[in-house]
Write a protein that holds these residues in place. Structure first.
Motif, PDB file in Angstrom:
ATOM      1  N   GLU A 238       0.872  -1.176   0.000  1.00  0.00           N
ATOM      2  CA  GLU A 238       0.000   0.000   0.000  1.00  0.00           C
ATOM      3  C   GLU A 238       0.912   1.230   0.000  1.00  0.00           C
ATOM      4  N   ALA A 239       1.273   1.695  -1.188  1.00  0.00           N
ATOM      5  CA  ALA A 239       2.245   2.771  -1.307  1.00  0.00           C
ATOM      6  C   ALA A 239       1.675   4.119  -0.887  1.00  0.00           C
ATOM      7  N   ASP A 240       0.384   4.317  -1.097  1.00  0.00           N
ATOM      8  CA  ASP A 240      -0.281   5.571  -0.726  1.00  0.00           C
ATOM      9  C   ASP A 240      -0.778   5.447   0.709  1.00  0.00           C
ATOM     10  N   LEU A 241       0.025   5.896   1.658  1.00  0.00           N
ATOM     11  CA  LEU A 241      -0.315   5.710   3.064  1.00  0.00           C
ATOM     12  C   LEU A 241      -1.535   6.523   3.485  1.00  0.00           C
ATOM     13  N   ASP A 242      -1.672   7.732   2.961  1.00  0.00           N
ATOM     14  CA  ASP A 242      -2.866   8.526   3.279  1.00  0.00           C
ATOM     15  C   ASP A 242      -4.105   7.893   2.651  1.00  0.00           C
ATOM     16  N   GLY A 243      -3.925   7.303   1.474  1.00  0.00           N
ATOM     17  CA  GLY A 243      -5.041   6.592   0.858  1.00  0.00           C
ATOM     18  C   GLY A 243      -5.445   5.381   1.663  1.00  0.00           C
ATOM     19  N   LEU A 244      -4.462   4.659   2.174  1.00  0.00           N
ATOM     20  CA  LEU A 244      -4.739   3.502   3.025  1.00  0.00           C
ATOM     21  C   LEU A 244      -5.437   3.950   4.305  1.00  0.00           C
ATOM     22  N   ALA A 245      -4.971   5.050   4.889  1.00  0.00           N
ATOM     23  CA  ALA A 245      -5.602   5.568   6.105  1.00  0.00           C
ATOM     24  C   ALA A 245      -7.050   5.956   5.845  1.00  0.00           C
ATOM     25  N   LYS A 246      -7.334   6.579   4.710  1.00  0.00           N
ATOM     26  CA  LYS A 246      -8.706   6.957   4.382  1.00  0.00           C
ATOM     27  C   LYS A 246      -9.580   5.741   4.182  1.00  0.00           C
ATOM     28  N   LEU A 247      -9.017   4.706   3.544  1.00  0.00           N
ATOM     29  CA  LEU A 247      -9.777   3.466   3.343  1.00  0.00           C
ATOM     30  C   LEU A 247     -10.140   2.845   4.689  1.00  0.00           C
ATOM     31  N   ILE A 248      -9.182   2.799   5.605  1.00  0.00           N
ATOM     32  CA  ILE A 248      -9.436   2.228   6.936  1.00  0.00           C
ATOM     33  C   ILE A 248     -10.463   3.068   7.688  1.00  0.00           C
ATOM     34  N   LEU A 249     -10.379   4.381   7.545  1.00  0.00           N
ATOM     35  CA  LEU A 249     -11.312   5.276   8.229  1.00  0.00           C
ATOM     36  C   LEU A 249     -12.745   5.059   7.761  1.00  0.00           C
ATOM     37  N   THR A 250     -12.929   4.819   6.479  1.00  0.00           N
ATOM     38  CA  THR A 250     -14.282   4.764   5.911  1.00  0.00           C
ATOM     39  C   THR A 250     -14.859   3.356   5.791  1.00  0.00           C
ATOM     40  N   SER A 251     -14.051   2.326   5.972  1.00  0.00           N
ATOM     41  CA  SER A 251     -14.529   0.952   5.770  1.00  0.00           C
ATOM     42  C   SER A 251     -15.272   0.430   6.988  1.00  0.00           C
ATOM     43  N   LYS A 252     -16.247  -0.426   6.714  1.00  0.00           N
ATOM     44  CA  LYS A 252     -17.036  -1.051   7.777  1.00  0.00           C
ATOM     45  C   LYS A 252     -17.517  -2.408   7.285  1.00  0.00           C
ATOM     46  N   GLY A 253     -17.543  -3.389   8.186  1.00  0.00           N
ATOM     47  CA  GLY A 253     -18.014  -4.723   7.838  1.00  0.00           C
ATOM     48  C   GLY A 253     -18.839  -5.318   8.962  1.00  0.00           C
ATOM     49  N   PRO A 254     -19.167  -6.602   8.855  1.00  0.00           N
ATOM     50  CA  PRO A 254     -19.989  -7.263   9.880  1.00  0.00           C
ATOM     51  C   PRO A 254     -19.391  -7.198  11.288  1.00  0.00           C
ATOM     52  N   SER A 255     -18.067  -7.115  11.400  1.00  0.00           N
ATOM     53  CA  SER A 255     -17.428  -7.051  12.720  1.00  0.00           C
ATOM     54  C   SER A 255     -17.252  -5.621  13.230  1.00  0.00           C
ATOM     55  N   GLY A 256     -17.638  -4.630  12.421  1.00  0.00           N
ATOM     56  CA  GLY A 256     -17.538  -3.252  12.881  1.00  0.00           C
ATOM     57  C   GLY A 256     -16.676  -2.398  11.976  1.00  0.00           C
ATOM     58  N   TYR A 257     -16.378  -1.195  12.470  1.00  0.00           N
ATOM     59  CA  TYR A 257     -15.582  -0.252  11.701  1.00  0.00           C
ATOM     60  C   TYR A 257     -14.129  -0.716  11.600  1.00  0.00           C
ATOM     61  N   ASN A 258     -13.549  -0.484  10.434  1.00  0.00           N
ATOM     62  CA  ASN A 258     -12.150  -0.846  10.202  1.00  0.00           C
ATOM     63  C   ASN A 258     -11.222  -0.043  11.121  1.00  0.00           C
ATOM     64  N   LYS A 259     -11.564   1.225  11.356  1.00  0.00           N
ATOM     65  CA  LYS A 259     -10.725   2.069  12.207  1.00  0.00           C
ATOM     66  C   LYS A 259     -10.688   1.538  13.644  1.00  0.00           C
ATOM     67  N   GLU A 260     -11.782   0.925  14.084  1.00  0.00           N
ATOM     68  CA  GLU A 260     -11.821   0.349  15.433  1.00  0.00           C
ATOM     69  C   GLU A 260     -10.796  -0.777  15.557  1.00  0.00           C
ATOM     70  N   TYR A 261     -10.713  -1.595  14.524  1.00  0.00           N
ATOM     71  CA  TYR A 261      -9.721  -2.678  14.484  1.00  0.00           C
ATOM     72  C   TYR A 261      -8.316  -2.102  14.611  1.00  0.00           C
ATOM     73  N   LEU A 262      -8.018  -1.060  13.839  1.00  0.00           N
ATOM     74  CA  LEU A 262      -6.704  -0.433  13.871  1.00  0.00           C
ATOM     75  C   LEU A 262      -6.409   0.160  15.241  1.00  0.00           C
ATOM     76  N   PHE A 263      -7.347   0.928  15.792  1.00  0.00           N
ATOM     77  CA  PHE A 263      -7.115   1.600  17.079  1.00  0.00           C
ATOM     78  C   PHE A 263      -6.934   0.592  18.209  1.00  0.00           C
ATOM     79  N   LYS A 264      -7.754  -0.452  18.218  1.00  0.00           N
ATOM     80  CA  LYS A 264      -7.635  -1.458  19.278  1.00  0.00           C
ATOM     81  C   LYS A 264      -6.331  -2.236  19.161  1.00  0.00           C
ATOM     82  N   LEU A 265      -5.905  -2.505  17.934  1.00  0.00           N
ATOM     83  CA  LEU A 265      -4.627  -3.183  17.738  1.00  0.00           C
ATOM     84  C   LEU A 265      -3.488  -2.295  18.218  1.00  0.00           C
ATOM     85  N   GLY A 266      -3.534  -1.015  17.872  1.00  0.00           N
ATOM     86  CA  GLY A 266      -2.497  -0.088  18.314  1.00  0.00           C
ATOM     87  C   GLY A 266      -2.405  -0.003  19.821  1.00  0.00           C
ATOM     88  N   ASP A 267      -3.558   0.097  20.491  1.00  0.00           N
ATOM     89  CA  ASP A 267      -3.577   0.170  21.962  1.00  0.00           C
ATOM     90  C   ASP A 267      -3.049  -1.124  22.579  1.00  0.00           C
TER      91      ASP A 267
END
Length: 238
Positions: A172-201
């Motif tokens: 994923e060469a476009d890091l801001d693009g990847l960040a935007k994708l994670i921010l806006t994505s959502k699936g049956p398990s919830g928001y993609n950003k939640e996955y990222l934030f919980k993993l980071g914590d």
């Protein structure tokens, strides 16, 4: 997640390992394992959301692999038509041939941290997570000094989305693009950003701020997504 809440093995409770099993490369998936107990290395959501009946967990790391948000998620943090992104592991030897924008921040001796957990075989049947590109592999795990483990390495089972699977997104060469994708994505398990934030914590809880160099990719994506999120909130407020 408070990593101190996980118990560690004592010399009198040596875990049942995978006996006489040669540790395989990530390119060599395991098709059949028949042992009574398993150690699972969960480098993504299993770090912050382990199964409820974990017997014990041990903090530590594996070497030779790179954690990256390069796996498409069609079934948990995205949809078939708009897949999110979750982490997978990349063999370092292969990763070094790629043009990763985060490569300059990666240490030569970087480690992938987790606290593998021991559980019954019903939780890790080989075919249970072949969906969305993941297959099962064996990787040697090194307990941290704080674990006081009598073993220097433990063979652990790892579910990997290898580069040859259909859901592998690649670099994923476009890091801001990847960040935007994670921010806006959502699936049956919830928001993609939640996955990222919980993993980071969870990674901070696991290895502390001193270990951020081992997970700069995750740390940087958290910063980028939160910056985009704050900018969107400011637009809404105005």
């Amino acid at each position: 997640m408070d990593s101190s809440a996980f118990s560690t093995p004592s010399p009198s409770s040596t875990p049942l390992l995978l006996p006489n099993e040669r540790v395989r490369s990530l390119t060599e998936p395991v098709n059949e394992i028949s042992h009574n107990n398993f150690w699972i290395f969960g480098y993504g959501s299993l770090i912050f959301k382990p199964p409820p009946d974990v017997e014990m967990a041990v903090p530590g790391y594996i070497s030779g692999y790179i954690r990256r948000f390069w796996q498409k998620s069609h079934d948990h943090r995205g949809t078939p038509t708009a897949p999110g992104r979750v982490v997978t592991l990349i063999e370092r030897e292969y990763w070094e041939t790629l043009d990763d924008p985060h490569a300059k921040f990666e240490r030569p001796d970087s480690r992938t941290w987790d606290h593998p957990w021991k559980s019954a075989p019903c939780l890790c049947s080989v075919g249970s997570k072949r969906t969305n590109g993941y297959t099962v592999h064996l990787v040697p795990f090194s307990p941290s000094k704080s674990a006081a483990s009598p073993l220097s390495t433990i063979p652990t089972i790892v579910y990997i989305g290898t580069p040859d699977n259909d859901a592998f997104a690649g670099v994923e060469a476009d890091l801001d693009g990847l960040a935007k994708l994670i921010l806006t994505s959502k699936g049956p398990s919830g928001y993609n950003k939640e996955y990222l934030f919980k993993l980071g914590d969870a990674l901070v809880d696991l290895h502390g701020r001193d270990g951020e160099e081992d997970d700069y990719h995750v740390v940087d994506l958290v910063r980028r997504v939160k910056r985009l999120e704050a900018a969107e909130d400011e637009i809404i407020d105005n």
